[in-house]
Design an enzyme around this catalytic site. Structure first.
Site, PDB file in Angstrom:
ATOM      1  N   THR A  52      -7.040   2.720   8.320  1.00  0.00           N
ATOM      2  CA  THR A  52      -7.171   3.581   7.366  1.00  0.00           C
ATOM      3  C   THR A  52      -6.417   1.300   6.697  1.00  0.00           C
ATOM      4  O   THR A  52      -7.171   1.206   5.519  1.00  0.00           O
ATOM      5  CB  THR A  52      -6.164   4.023   5.973  1.00  0.00           C
ATOM      6  OG1 THR A  52      -5.303   4.134   6.386  1.00  0.00           O
ATOM      7  CG2 THR A  52      -6.805   5.446   6.432  1.00  0.00           C
ATOM      8  N   GLY A  53      -5.910   0.913   7.233  1.00  0.00           N
ATOM      9  CA  GLY A  53      -4.880  -0.184   6.390  1.00  0.00           C
ATOM     10  C   GLY A  53      -6.336  -0.978   6.953  1.00  0.00           C
ATOM     11  O   GLY A  53      -6.591  -2.208   5.994  1.00  0.00           O
ATOM     12  N   CYS A  54      -7.005  -1.129   8.425  1.00  0.00           N
ATOM     13  CA  CYS A  54      -7.800  -2.072   8.794  1.00  0.00           C
ATOM     14  C   CYS A  54      -9.071  -2.535   8.353  1.00  0.00           C
ATOM     15  O   CYS A  54      -9.390  -3.132   7.123  1.00  0.00           O
ATOM     16  CB  CYS A  54      -8.159  -1.877  10.322  1.00  0.00           C
ATOM     17  SG  CYS A  54      -6.757  -2.181  11.038  1.00  0.00           S
TER      18      CYS A  54
ATOM     19  N   LYS B 162       1.190  -1.250   0.003  1.00  0.00           N
ATOM     20  CA  LYS B 162      -0.388  -0.067   0.405  1.00  0.00           C
ATOM     21  C   LYS B 162       0.934   1.082   0.421  1.00  0.00           C
ATOM     22  O   LYS B 162       1.779   0.860   0.440  1.00  0.00           O
ATOM     23  CB  LYS B 162      -0.850  -0.182   1.356  1.00  0.00           C
ATOM     24  CG  LYS B 162      -1.417  -1.468   1.252  1.00  0.00           C
ATOM     25  CD  LYS B 162      -2.377  -1.136   2.635  1.00  0.00           C
ATOM     26  CE  LYS B 162      -1.130  -1.707   3.882  1.00  0.00           C
ATOM     27  NZ  LYS B 162      -2.055  -1.773   4.778  1.00  0.00           N
TER      28      LYS B 162
END
Ligand SMILES: Nc1ncnc2c1ncn2[C@@H]1O[C@H](COP(=O)(O)OP(=O)(O)O)[C@@H](O)[C@H]1O
Ligand SMILES: Cc1ncc(COP(=O)(O)O)c(N)n1
Length: 276
Positions: A218-220, A183
Site C-alpha cells: 500500500t505504501g509503495c 500516513k
C-alpha cells in the site's frame, strides 16, 4: 537519427529507485504498475532483489552502490526524469549514492518513501542507515511519506495522537523535506487519515478504513501515485488527493491471490472511471 516528429509523443517520465518484489505487489513492480495506470512512463533503478511473496520476504540480495548509480545515470543521461521516488534503499552506502545522483541531476520532484520493515517483519533498511536518510536524503526531498512506525523511527519519538503526529511532521520538515505526509494506515478508527504538512499548515485527508488482508504494497503504491501526479505537473496537494483515491480503490478491490497478505489492485482506480 531521423525521427518523425508526429509519431513522438510527449510523456511525463517517472523513475523509481527501490527494491524488486518478486511477488509483484510492492517495490519496483507496484511502482511501475502505478505509473502506467496514471499515464506516466515508468523507469527503474533496482537497489536490491528480494525473494518475496504474499507470505513474506524469504531473501534479500542488495546490489552494490555502483550498480544503483549506473542505472540512475543510464536513465538520467538519456531519457530524463520529471519526478523520482525512492522506496527500499537498504544501506547507508546506497542512500549516499542515491543522494549524490539526485544532486548531480538537480532533480527537485523527489518523493522519499522511507521503507524500513516489510509488513511481514523483514528488515528492508539497516538500522544504521536511518541517519544517512535523515541527514543526506531528506534535505533533497520534496515529499517524505512515512507510515506511523517509520515516522517514530525517523524522529526517535513515539506517536500516540494527533499532536504527536504534528510534532513528528514538524521535525521531519526540520530535516529539510519540503512536504511531509504521515500516513494513517497503521492507526485505528473508522477512517484511514493521512496528514499533510507543507512547512506551515496541516491538511488531513481521510478515506474509509477497509477491513482487509490485502495491504501488501500500500505504501509503495501510494507514493508511486503521488510521484506520477508530480511528474504530470500536479501540485503536491492535488497529487496527494489523486494518490489517496488511487490507493483507496486499489485496497477496496484487493486481489485474492497467494496464501498470505495479498496485493492491492492497481487496475481498480482506472476501472472505476470507465463508463458502465
Ligand atoms: N485498511 C485500509 N483502508 C483504507 N486505507 C488504507 C488502509 N491501510 C492503509 N491505507 C492507506 O494506504 C496508504 C498507505 O498507508 P500505510 O499502510 O500506512 O503505508 P505503509 O504501506 O507504508 O505501511 C495511506 O494512504 C493509508 O491511509
Ligand atoms: C521490495 C519491497 N519494497 C517495499 C516493501 C514494503 O511494502 P509493505 O510494507 O507493504 O510490505 C516490500 N515489502 N518489498
Amino acid at each position: 537519427m531521423e525521427m518523425d516528429i508526429h509519431s513522438r509523443q510527449q510523456v511525463a517520465r517517472a523513475l523509481t529507485i527501490a527494491g524488486s518484489d518478486s511477488g509483484g505487489g510492492a517495490g519496483i513492480q507496484a511502482d511501475l504498475k502505478t505509473f502506467q495506470e496514471l499515464g506516466v512512463y515508468g523507469m527503474s533503478a533496482i537497489t536490491a532483489v528480494t525473494a518475496q511473496n504474499t507470505l513474506g520476504v524469504q531473501a534479500v540480495y542488495p546490489l552494490s552502490p555502483d550498480a544503483v548509480i549506473q542505472q540512475i545515470h543510464a536513465v538520467g543521461d538519456d531519457i530524463g526524469v520529471d519526478a523520482v521516488k525512492t522506496g527500499m534503499l537498504f544501506s547507508s552506502e546506497i542512500i549516499l549514492a542515491v543522494a549524490e545522483a539526485i544532486r548531480h541531476f538537480g532533480w527537485t520532484k523527489v518523493v522519499v518513501d522511507p521503507v524500513m520493515v516489510a509488513k511481514g517483519g523483514a528488515v528492508l533498511l539497516q538500522e544504521e542507515a536511518i541517519r544517512a536518510l535523515t541527514g543526506k536524503l531528506l534535505p533533497l526531498t520534496a515529499v517524505v511519506t512515512p507510515n506511523i512506525p517509520e515516522a517514530e523511527q525517523l524522529t526517535g519519538s513515539s506517536i500516540r495522537g494527533k499532536a504527536d503526529k504534528e510534532e513528528a511532521a514538524r521535525r521531519l520538515a526540520g530535516f529539510g523535506a519540503r512536504y511531509v505526509i504521515i500516513k494513517g494506515g497503521h492507526d485505528e478508527g473508522a477512517e484511514a487519515v493521512d496528514l499533510l504538512f507543507d512547512g506551515r499548515y496541516f491538511t488531513e485527508l481521510a478515506g474509509k478504513r477497509i477491513a482487509t488482508g490485502h495491504t501488501h504494497g500500500t505504501g509503495c503504491t501510494f507514493s508511486a501515485a503521488l510521484t506520477a501526479g508530480l511528474a504530470r505537473g500536479l501540485e503536491v496537494e492535488s497529487a496527494m488527493r489523486e494518490a489517496k483515491a488511487f490507493i483507496q480503490a486499489a485496497i477496496e478491490d484487493g486481489i485474492k491471490i497467494g496464501g498470505g497478505r495479498g496485493p492491492t489492485n492497481h487496475w481498480a482506480f482506472q476501472r472505476s472511471r470507465l463508463p458502465r
